[in-house]
Enzyme design. Structure first.
Site, PDB file in Angstrom:
ATOM      1  N   LYS A  53       0.842  -1.210   0.000  1.00  0.00           N
ATOM      2  CA  LYS A  53       0.000   0.000   0.000  1.00  0.00           C
ATOM      3  C   LYS A  53       0.874   1.255   0.000  1.00  0.00           C
ATOM      4  CE  LYS A  53      -3.785  -2.352   2.288  1.00  0.00           C
ATOM      5  NZ  LYS A  53      -4.370  -2.802   3.549  1.00  0.00           N
ATOM      6  N   GLN A  97      -5.143  -1.656   9.697  1.00  0.00           N
ATOM      7  CA  GLN A  97      -5.092  -2.988   9.101  1.00  0.00           C
ATOM      8  C   GLN A  97      -5.735  -4.023  10.036  1.00  0.00           C
ATOM      9  OE1 GLN A  97      -3.961  -3.620   6.005  1.00  0.00           O
ATOM     10  NE2 GLN A  97      -4.241  -5.831   6.145  1.00  0.00           N
ATOM     11  N   ASP A 120     -11.402   2.818   3.893  1.00  0.00           N
ATOM     12  CA  ASP A 120     -11.730   1.383   3.892  1.00  0.00           C
ATOM     13  C   ASP A 120     -13.235   1.157   3.688  1.00  0.00           C
ATOM     14  OD1 ASP A 120      -9.955  -0.730   4.182  1.00  0.00           O
ATOM     15  OD2 ASP A 120      -9.669  -0.415   6.331  1.00  0.00           O
TER      16      ASP A 120
END
Ligand code: GUN
Length: 292
Positions: A53, A97, A120
């Protein structure tokens, strides 16, 4: 005739090129889109994703950074980091995460992220906006990427039977939200561990989205001839002959399914390639909303 294979890498590269163009346009107005990923603990797979990422952000001319915290981090400590990022004007997107160590409630963390930085798409505000069809919603990156893949291959979705395997908050449920929206117009069935006669649902599906986390679960004999098969599964299966000690398998048994389907995603090289591309797209969108 064997199925056409969807090239996830090619579609993801196109999305990333769009992101780089949009980031460059924002830079001329003094805004560098910024994404911060928070990684708690030392899960090997998560560390690999997080590195990818950060690299993708830099390649697109964006600001990308990772905050690494030890596995012993408390919920209060992580909430304090989220609060700091919520207040930081240089940061437009925040991603914590998953999975998190067991002393931390993931929902408490997700709800603390400012919805306008929730790239997200996991915050209840964005879950609701996706379901309503709000144009400023952040859709979760994996199901959105799966939809973009279908659109890139001109899959006809209107009035089609779409069967989704799996009801996770990350993939199954948001996939259903996206497929049922006006403009996509599929008729959606979500199957899960308590579904009766799952195969009967699969056999009438024009579009199958497999996201149950079981290696090679869907076989060709379960599919309607000509079905479009989108495989979201990424299952690590131990394999001593492989260099890494494991091999990756999707939720679909590719050799048999590709003999029956008309269009199919491979694993790897399919949906997985899209997730980071859509994350960057959401981050650039979040940055451009600052101007609105
Ligand atoms: N872990 C696996 N996939 C994801 C994702 O899309 N977002 C976050 N935050 N964690 C993940």
């Amino acid at each position: 005739m064997p199925a056409e294979i969807i090239d996830g890498a090619a579609v993801a590269a196109k999305v990333r090129a769009e992101v780089a163009r949009d980031a460059a346009a924002l830079a001329t107005r003094g805004i560098i889109p910024g994404l911060t990923v928070v990684l708690v603990g030392d899960d090997g797979a998560s560390a690999v994703y997080v590195k990818a990422k950060e690299k993708a952000c830099h390649e697109a001319g964006m600001h990308g950074e990772t905050i690494r915290m030890p596995a012993s981090t408390t919920q209060a400590e992580l909430l304090a980091v989220v609060d700091g990022l919520n207040a930081d004007p240089k940061i437009h997107g925040i991603l914590v995460q998953m999975p998190l160590p067991k002393q931390i409630d993931p929902q408490a963390i997700i709800r603390r992220i400012a919805p306008h930085k929730d790239v997200d798409g996991f915050h209840p505000v964005n879950v609701g906006k996706v379901l309503i069809g709000d144009s400023d919603a952040f859709a979760p990156c994996t199901p959105w990427g799966a939809l973009v893949l279908m659109q890139a291959y001109n899959v006809s979705t209107a009035g089609k039977e779409c069967v989704i395997l799996g009801r996770s908050n990350i993939v199954g449920k948001p996939m259903a939200s996206l497929m049922v929206q006006p403009g996509v117009d599929a008729t959606v069935t979500v199957c899960h561990s308590r579904t009766k006669d799952l195969v009967s649902h699969l056999r009438r599906a024009d579009i199958v989205v497999a996201a149950i986390g079981k290696a090679e679960f869907v076989t060709g004999d379960m599919l309607k001839p000509g079905a479009v098969v989108i495989d979201v599964g990424i299952n690590r299966v131990d394999d001593a002959t492989a260099k890494a000690g494991y091999k990756l398998y999707g939720d679909v048994h590719f050799p048999s399914a590709s003999e029956v389907a008309s269009l199919i995603t491979p694993v790897p090289g399919g949906v997985g390639r899209m997730t980071i591309a859509m994350l960057m797209k959401n981050t650039v969108r979040a940055a451009s909303m600052v101007l609105a």
